[in-house]
Design a protein around this motif. Structure first.
Motif, short mmCIF file in Angstrom:
data_model
loop_
_atom_site.label_atom_id
_atom_site.label_comp_id
_atom_site.label_asym_id
_atom_site.label_seq_id
_atom_site.Cartn_x
_atom_site.Cartn_y
_atom_site.Cartn_z
N LEU A 4 0.83 -1.20 0.00
CA LEU A 4 0.00 0.00 0.00
C LEU A 4 0.87 1.25 0.00
O LEU A 4 0.62 2.20 -0.75
N GLY A 5 1.90 1.26 0.83
CA GLY A 5 2.79 2.41 0.89
C GLY A 5 3.50 2.66 -0.44
O GLY A 5 3.60 3.80 -0.90
N GLN A 6 3.97 1.59 -1.08
CA GLN A 6 4.62 1.77 -2.37
C GLN A 6 3.64 2.28 -3.41
O GLN A 6 3.99 3.13 -4.22
N SER A 7 2.42 1.80 -3.38
CA SER A 7 1.42 2.27 -4.34
C SER A 7 1.13 3.75 -4.15
O SER A 7 1.05 4.50 -5.12
N ILE A 8 0.99 4.16 -2.91
CA ILE A 8 0.75 5.58 -2.61
C ILE A 8 1.93 6.42 -3.07
O ILE A 8 1.76 7.45 -3.72
N GLY A 9 3.14 5.97 -2.75
CA GLY A 9 4.33 6.72 -3.12
C GLY A 9 4.53 6.82 -4.62
O GLY A 9 4.83 7.90 -5.15
N LYS A 10 4.37 5.72 -5.32
CA LYS A 10 4.56 5.72 -6.78
C LYS A 10 3.47 6.53 -7.48
O LYS A 10 3.77 7.29 -8.41
#
Length: 164
Positions: A51-57
């Motif tokens: 989830l964090g990577q999706s938000i960041g990307k």
């Protein structure tokens, strides 16, 4: 849900965002370390990092589309590339062909999903290339989330099975 699991999830989401923006902070290593150390559950760590990577990307795509000039994201190579072997040349060819499909409405999301799930092509250049397409940041983020959840769950449960 216990407060311990909530803390694990929040920390994993934060680390995922950090790893999306600064590649030296690797989510895969974080997930492996959390399982080897036994300090986090497989699911909270894997889903939180995804989830964090999706938000960041997705946030990076939005920022770059709005014209934010992020010097950190420019690629610099002062030394020439080493000659690649047959395998690396083949993988690089696949990656380049898949990057070419990003702009096509029927293949773009598939390429992003594959990039997030199996690293071909690598997600970092895909993220930068998506900024030049018409793909929605929400659709991009959802494809990254699905691919990363599958990958990170496989890593977390695989390491956990080996260690415990």
């Amino acid at each position: 849900m216990s407060s311990h699991l909530v803390v694990e999830f929040v920390v994993s989401v934060a680390y995922g965002v950090l790893s999306a923006l600064i590649p030296i902070f690797n989510s895969e290593v974080y997930i492996v370390a959390s399982q080897v150390g036994g300090f986090a559950a497989e699911t909270t760590t894997a889903v939180g990092c995804a989830l964090g990577q999706s938000i960041g990307k997705a946030g990076l795509v939005v920022a770059l589309r709005r014209g934010v000039d992020l010097e950190v994201f420019r690629r610099r190579r002062d030394r020439p590339r080493k000659p690649a072997g047959t395998f690396r040349t083949t993988v690089r060819g696949w990656s380049n062909r898949m990057l070419g499909l990003l702009g096509e409405s029927r293949w773009g999301v598939v390429v992003v999903f594959l990039s997030a799930a199996v690293y071909i092509p690598p997600l970092y250049p895909v993220t930068l290339a998506v900024t030049k397409t018409r793909m929605s940041a929400v659709v991009f983020g959802a494809a990254v989330l699905l691919g990363r959840v599958l990958l990170f769950l496989a890593i977390a449960f695989g390491v956990s099975a080996l260690v415990h």
